[in-house]
Enzyme design. Structure first.
Site, PDB file in Angstrom:
ATOM      1  N   ASP A 239      65.584  59.512  44.608  1.00  0.00           N
ATOM      2  CA  ASP A 239      66.389  60.440  45.200  1.00  0.00           C
ATOM      3  C   ASP A 239      67.171  59.924  46.605  1.00  0.00           C
ATOM      4  O   ASP A 239      67.787  58.916  46.295  1.00  0.00           O
ATOM      5  CB  ASP A 239      65.512  61.678  45.586  1.00  0.00           C
ATOM      6  CG  ASP A 239      65.983  63.037  46.023  1.00  0.00           C
ATOM      7  OD1 ASP A 239      66.412  63.751  45.021  1.00  0.00           O
ATOM      8  OD2 ASP A 239      66.372  63.202  47.281  1.00  0.00           O
ATOM      9  N   TYR A 389      71.678  66.520  53.743  1.00  0.00           N
ATOM     10  CA  TYR A 389      73.074  66.273  52.648  1.00  0.00           C
ATOM     11  C   TYR A 389      74.307  66.616  53.403  1.00  0.00           C
ATOM     12  O   TYR A 389      75.302  65.918  53.055  1.00  0.00           O
ATOM     13  CB  TYR A 389      72.613  67.727  51.866  1.00  0.00           C
ATOM     14  CG  TYR A 389      71.563  67.518  50.965  1.00  0.00           C
ATOM     15  CD1 TYR A 389      72.001  67.242  49.716  1.00  0.00           C
ATOM     16  CD2 TYR A 389      70.354  67.715  51.187  1.00  0.00           C
ATOM     17  CE1 TYR A 389      70.814  67.043  48.668  1.00  0.00           C
ATOM     18  CE2 TYR A 389      69.281  67.501  50.208  1.00  0.00           C
ATOM     19  CZ  TYR A 389      69.710  67.147  49.109  1.00  0.00           C
ATOM     20  OH  TYR A 389      68.610  66.837  48.094  1.00  0.00           O
ATOM     21  N   HIS A 446      62.234  63.173  37.581  1.00  0.00           N
ATOM     22  CA  HIS A 446      62.803  63.081  38.681  1.00  0.00           C
ATOM     23  C   HIS A 446      61.920  62.416  39.834  1.00  0.00           C
ATOM     24  O   HIS A 446      61.992  61.533  40.680  1.00  0.00           O
ATOM     25  CB  HIS A 446      63.691  64.121  39.257  1.00  0.00           C
ATOM     26  CG  HIS A 446      64.597  64.001  40.555  1.00  0.00           C
ATOM     27  ND1 HIS A 446      65.645  63.131  40.650  1.00  0.00           N
ATOM     28  CD2 HIS A 446      64.123  64.315  42.109  1.00  0.00           C
ATOM     29  CE1 HIS A 446      66.134  63.192  42.016  1.00  0.00           C
ATOM     30  NE2 HIS A 446      65.255  63.757  42.816  1.00  0.00           N
TER      31      HIS A 446
END
Length: 470
Positions: A239, A389, A446
């Protein structure tokens, strides 16, 4: 000769439209190869480390260089406040037979929350979190939290420093299952593990100024390793941890002995990628694909466009207006749990969307999942974690120097079958120029270290052994 005959037979078996597509693709490839060779000569092999200050006010003339122990604590007041907020939760009934298709199913959410309220023991989990030594230190104006775990002393064993970096919506706790496997010597090899919290996540202080992106995090973590006295070390990440550790390898390749990733992110462009998309489903070996690559990548539009669109609504919110959405989930523990745990359901396996319980307890237990939630809740760090982000994607998504720069350190790639997107070896080589190992993992998604710690640890160890020539 036999290979030529196989090619002729394969070509003849295609219908005229596919033959034309293959011919055009081959012509395009020739131009792509020429362009690639020209660009390769001009390639940059590192990116500037830069400098930053993220603390309150102006940067002082000197910064505290001390490293001090840290212990996670809780209180009756903290737990009482949590319980009162949980008790005031308002729920919305789910649609019939919706599963997790609309997000976290509220029928199952009530079960999770009931466990959280009546059975989950936060004091016990705090003791579990404190089983490893925690520390903090000032870097670029921020208190950076990390755990530092040394292996037990054994005669003749080789100990190598390794930094593990988490992502969103995870935390350093994701690695608690894999750390014992890494500090326990295998064939004379053990790791000294350093696991930091990204600034703005958990117990690391949030930046006070705009612009703290993955490059800033990479620089902070390089400074952390330097403070700890490590001149060379290994890195592992998934990630955001994948991007941060990649940036570290780009900034200071002489310090990074090896980079191991379980999320492989490459900008897809150029003639080679176009050719592989055109030819890959029919003649995969011509473009370096395996049958496993074909199974994971195609149909391309469905798996890499539509599926990603279904799963990235959160990303668009967090990359544009994180504070707005974050305000609600920072105030509601149940809202926070639904927002985060939905990712642990879907990103583990897309098929979980069809299940009323999201398949959450197929891979995880509620104590572990809620401990990760509590790290966000007790530190009020969900908003600052979401801001990462916006800061990263607004500057690096297309034209960032790190996007245009290759990675030249020894690299190991672990491709888990349920990762959000699959990156075949030929695409991976566009970015990572010194791949020592590429593994098609048998299961997992993930959150590799959280889901399949043994598989990830084994792959990491085998990669390091190749680099160390053990």
């Amino acid at each position: 000769m036999q290979r030529i005959q196989i090619l002729q037979q394969a070509f003849s078996s295609l219908d005229p439209a596919q033959q034309k597509q293959l011919f055009v693709g081959s012509a395009v490839a020739v131009g792509g190869i020429v362009t690639y060779l020209i660009c390769k000569r001009r390639e940059t092999k590192s990116i500037p480390i830069g400098e930053g200050w993220w603390g309150v006010g102006d940067k002082p003339l000197s910064e505290d260089m001390s490293i001090y122990p840290f212990e996670i604590q809780t209180s009756a007041t903290e737990i009482q406040d949590l319980n009162e907020r949980i008790d005031r939760t308002r729920y919305t009934d789910p649609l019939e037979d919706a599963g997790f298709q609309y997000g976290f199913n509220s029928l199952y959410l009530k079960k999770v929350v009931s466990y959280w309220r009546h059975q989950f023991n936060w004091r016990k989990q705090v003791a579990l979190l404190n089983k490893y030594p925690h520390f903090k230190t000032k870097i670029e104006g921020l208190d950076v939290h990390f755990i530092h775990v040394r292996p037990p002393h054994r005669e003749g064993q080789r100990v190598l420093p390794l930094m593990l970096v988490h992502g969103w919506p995870g935390s350093f706790f994701e690695f608690y299952r894999i750390i014992p496997l890494l500090i326990d010597a295998q064939d004379g090899l053990a790791f000294e593990v350093i696991c930091p919290s990204i600034p703005g996540y958990g117990f690391s202080e949030a930046p006070h100024k705009q612009g703290f992106n993955s490059l800033a995090a990479a620089r902070v973590f390089l400074k952390l390793m330097d403070k700890l006295g490590f001149s060379q070390f290994y890195l592992q990440g998934g990630d955001w941890g994948s991007l941060i550790t990649t940036n570290m390898a780009q900034m200071n390749p002489q310090c990074v002995k090896g980079l191991h990733l379980n999320m492989i992110s490459v900008k897809l462009k150029g003639f080679g990628v176009l050719l592989s998309l055109m030819i890959g489903p029919y003649l995969p070996f011509l473009v370096g694909f395996t049958h496993e690559d074909v199974k994971r990548v195609f149909p391309f539009i469905e798996k890499n466009v539509y599926e990603i669109l279904r799963e990235t609504g959160y990303l668009h919110i967090q990359a544009t207006k994180p504070d707005t959405a974050g305000c609600g989930i920072n105030d509601s523990p149940v809202g926070l749990a639904a927002y985060i745990l939905e990712k642990f359901s879907t990103w583990t396996d897309f098929k979980n969307r069809a299940l009323e319980d999201g398949g959450l307890e197929n891979k995880f237990n509620l104590d572990d999942l809620l401990t990760n939630i509590m790290i966000y809740w007790t530190t009020s760090s969900i908003v600052s974690s979401m801001r990462f982000y916006k800061e990263t994607l607004r500057t690096q998504i297309e034209d960032g120097l790190d996007v245009r720069t290759g990675v030249f350190v020894p690299t190991g790639l672990a491709a888990f079958p349920n990762e959000l997107m699959h990156c075949p070896p030929p695409w991976a080589r566009l970015k990572f120029r010194n791949i020592y190992s590429y593994s098609y993992m048998s299961r997992g998604g993930h959150f590799a270290a959280f889901e399949e710690p043994q598989l990830l640890a084994d792959d990491l160890v085998q990669f390091v052994k190749k680099v160390e020539k053990m």
